[in-house]
Design a protein around this motif. Structure first.
Motif, mmCIF file in Angstrom:
data_model
loop_
_atom_site.group_PDB
_atom_site.id
_atom_site.type_symbol
_atom_site.label_atom_id
_atom_site.label_comp_id
_atom_site.label_asym_id
_atom_site.label_seq_id
_atom_site.Cartn_x
_atom_site.Cartn_y
_atom_site.Cartn_z
ATOM 1 N N GLU A 55 59.015 31.846 46.827
ATOM 2 C CA GLU A 55 58.901 33.138 46.581
ATOM 3 C C GLU A 55 58.863 34.098 47.748
ATOM 4 N N ALA A 59 58.836 39.811 45.955
ATOM 5 C CA ALA A 59 59.456 39.239 44.533
ATOM 6 C C ALA A 59 58.145 38.775 43.762
ATOM 7 N N ALA A 60 57.055 37.988 44.328
ATOM 8 C CA ALA A 60 55.837 37.577 43.871
ATOM 9 C C ALA A 60 55.426 38.851 43.121
ATOM 10 N N ARG A 63 57.301 40.093 39.879
ATOM 11 C CA ARG A 63 56.881 39.109 38.937
ATOM 12 C C ARG A 63 55.601 39.102 38.387
ATOM 13 N N GLU A 64 54.674 39.071 39.127
ATOM 14 C CA GLU A 64 53.518 39.233 38.197
ATOM 15 C C GLU A 64 53.258 40.438 37.595
ATOM 16 N N GLU A 67 54.872 39.741 34.090
ATOM 17 C CA GLU A 67 54.276 38.658 33.498
ATOM 18 C C GLU A 67 52.825 39.113 32.776
ATOM 19 N N CYS A 72 57.752 47.114 35.176
ATOM 20 C CA CYS A 72 58.690 46.680 36.103
ATOM 21 C C CYS A 72 58.405 47.520 37.347
#
Length: 254
Positions: A55, A59-60, A63-64, A67, A72
């Motif tokens: 990653e 991007a990480a 994503r976190e 999740e 977003c």
């Protein structure tokens, strides 16, 4: 070139932590999640987690956030339009004190995300619950860690949050970033309340209107009006093309 021996260096992990700020009910609020796993199980923390081997840091971070909260983020450099629950995202700072995480040596790359009034987040991942908390509740009235009276956040997240709040407060002085807290079309009064919430001060409406409408490229009339604030119809604006404000919107001394 001499041979490189990875075993000569101690291993460490990299995480991303997110300072997500929004304005809710005329107050600057930060997103916090209650940790569902050790360490600091049950304590409030900033959303974030470990970076995967394949990653990029941005991007990480995105994503976190999805999740753990279902929200977003939108990279301002991306060509795609901002989603309805999107947020401005930028890298904040790096934190690498040796004892900041009891599990192992962990370096965190913190990111700052700013967004308009967002709905209540949903928890996921290793978070039991998520909520928007007023910054004053987390860091004290002046936004400083030293004035903090609430239950401590996990890890060094109070310091990270304080740095993120100060970044937002200083950056809206010289950039158009305050519009990231607003919907696509907004009134001058709504923008003024963003400045008041982020800075924690009351501003003179007439002087503020004169400054923002007189700053080249800051605001662009959308051609519409609204009565959502009550009273007479107010003119609607969009963010202009300027990224730096000249003259800047200087923060009042308090």
């Amino acid at each position: 070139m001499p041979p490189y021996d990875p075993s000569a260096f101690p291993p460490f992990a990299v995480t991303v932590d997110l300072v997500v700020l929004t304005v809710r009910r005329h107050a600057l609020c930060a997103l916090v999640v209650r940790r569902g796993e050790p360490p600091f199980q049950g304590r409030w923390a900033l959303p974030g987690g470990f970076v995967r081997a394949d990653e990029d840091l941005g991007a990480a971070a995105a994503r976190e956030l999805v999740e753990e909260t279902g929200l977003c983020v939108h990279d301002p450099g991306a060509a795609a339009p901002m989603p309805s629950n999107g947020a401005h995202l930028e890298q904040l700072a790096t934190y690498g004190a040796p004892e900041r995480d009891p599990r192992m040596r962990v370096v965190s790359v913190a990111h700052l995300a700013l967004a308009p009034d967002l709905p209540a987040p949903r928890a996921g991942g290793d978070a039991n619950s998520a909520r928007w908390a007023p910054v004053e509740e987390l860091l004290g009235k002046d936004g400083s860690v030293e004035d903090w009276q609430a239950e401590p956040l996990a890890f060094d997240h109070a310091r990270i949050l304080g740095d993120g709040v100060e970044r937002a407060r200083s950056k809206i002085e010289y950039s158009s970033l305050a519009t990231a807290f607003c919907p696509p079309e907004f009134t001058v009064g709504e923008l003024r309340r963003v400045y008041e919430a982020v800075w924690g001060v009351a501003l003179d409406p007439r002087n503020f209107h004169r400054k923002v409408t007189g700053t080249p490229g800051f605001l662009v009339p959308s051609g519409g009006t609204t009565t959502r604030q009550g009273g007479r119809p107010a003119q609607l604006f969009r963010a202009g093309g300027a990224t730096l404000l000249n003259p800047p919107m200087l923060r009042p001394e308090v």
